[in-house]
Structure formats: structure tokens, C-alpha cells
Write a protein that holds these residues in place. Sequence first.
Motif, short mmCIF file in Angstrom:
data_model
loop_
_atom_site.label_atom_id
_atom_site.label_comp_id
_atom_site.label_asym_id
_atom_site.label_seq_id
_atom_site.Cartn_x
_atom_site.Cartn_y
_atom_site.Cartn_z
N GLU A 14 -59.67 158.10 29.69
CA GLU A 14 -60.01 157.19 30.77
C GLU A 14 -59.92 157.84 32.16
O GLU A 14 -60.84 157.73 32.97
CB GLU A 14 -59.14 155.94 30.70
N TRP A 62 -59.86 168.99 35.00
CA TRP A 62 -60.39 167.74 34.47
C TRP A 62 -61.77 167.84 33.83
O TRP A 62 -62.11 167.01 32.98
CB TRP A 62 -60.41 166.67 35.57
N ASP A 71 -62.53 160.80 32.41
CA ASP A 71 -63.89 160.26 32.50
C ASP A 71 -64.17 159.73 33.89
O ASP A 71 -65.25 159.93 34.45
CB ASP A 71 -64.12 159.17 31.46
N ARG A 72 -63.20 159.04 34.48
CA ARG A 72 -63.38 158.50 35.83
C ARG A 72 -63.52 159.63 36.85
O ARG A 72 -64.40 159.61 37.71
CB ARG A 72 -62.21 157.56 36.20
N ASN A 98 -64.39 162.73 36.38
CA ASN A 98 -65.60 163.51 36.16
C ASN A 98 -66.86 162.79 36.61
O ASN A 98 -67.83 163.42 37.01
CB ASN A 98 -65.71 163.91 34.69
N SER A 99 -66.86 161.46 36.56
CA SER A 99 -68.07 160.71 36.91
C SER A 99 -68.12 160.27 38.38
O SER A 99 -69.20 160.00 38.89
CB SER A 99 -68.20 159.49 36.00
N SER A 117 -61.33 164.63 28.30
CA SER A 117 -61.89 163.29 28.15
C SER A 117 -60.73 162.31 28.16
O SER A 117 -59.58 162.69 28.19
CB SER A 117 -62.70 163.19 26.85
#
Length: 194
Positions: free
Chosen positions: A78, A72, A81-82, A84-85, A76
Amino acid sequence: MGRIVMSGPQNVSLDGVVQDPDGQEGFGRGGWFVEFGGTDLEEWNKLALEDALGAEAWLLGRRSYEFFGMRWRPRSGELADRLNSMPKYVVSSTLEDPAWDNSIVLKGDVVSEISKLKHELEGDIVVPASYQLGRTLIEHDLVDELRLVVFPVVLGAGERLFGETTARKPTRLVDSRTIGDGLAFLTYEFVRDA
């Protein structure tokens, strides 16, 4: 207080095997996720996004952490991004410098570290794929909920989600639905003694 949820979603064969769903571990019966998920995987992806968006954090064993991180981190979109953050906690006695953003290594006694984590966080602390860690958490009554996606195949061999326990671990079915045409999504809560 946080809740430990084995999900991500947690993929299992009809006979409870969780080993090598993508076929990359070299298990002779691996690769069952795509082979038997077929056209239902688009709906599965929606479920995975819903699960990630509802999670406060991820809790992983080292091998699962490394697998998901490699998969992951470069992506990139949705879901990527979730993942990774979001905060990620990895149980490891050897990992020194985690490469995936927002990662914290939990060292020491697994049971006490995760018990502390449950008291520090609010919301769902999701354990994806880490069946060995999950077995330890179930044994010590730290898991609150199981979210299983059952794939329509009996593999007959392989590592199973559940190992031996020192006592029975009663659960209660709280939700069931189909994902696409062939996958069953089952949610169970562990029943604690009153």
C-alpha cells in the motif's frame, strides 16, 4: 492553493538532527531511526501511510529523490504503491531524465518554481527528508506546516533540520500525540504576519 508540509513524516532526534537516520550515509552517529525507534516503527509505518495518502504530491531535493526512488520503486504494497504512483517534483539543476514514475524536474530559481507549484496544486505538497530544501523554503516563508516525529535520543552532532534564518519564524503547535511508546509526533503551523 497548495500547502507546503515538511513531513513524510520528518524524523528528528531530540536535539534536531536529521542526518543519516538509516545509517547508510556513513555518518558516525547514523542509524538512529531503527536503533531508537524499536517497537514503535510499526506505528510509525501507519503514520507514514496516512501521510502519503493525504498528500497531493511529494517535493524533494535530488539526493532525497534518488534515495527514496531506489528504496520504493522496486517495492509493492500500500505505501509503496502510493509513493510510486503519486506526483513527485524534484528540485535539481542537473537531473535530466527522472527514472521514478510521475516525476517532474523543477529547474531554475527554487523560490519562484515552488511558489508557482503552490498556486498550481491543491492540497498538501509534502517535503520528506530534504532538509536543505526545507531550510530554503522556511527562509522564504513557503512552508505552511511541520510534522515532526521526535526520536528519544540526543545525538550531539550532525546536520539539523533548522539552519540559520534572517528572521524569527514563529510557529503554533496544532497537534501532539505519541507514536507507540517512545516517539512524539508534533504538528506545527507557521504563523504568518496578519
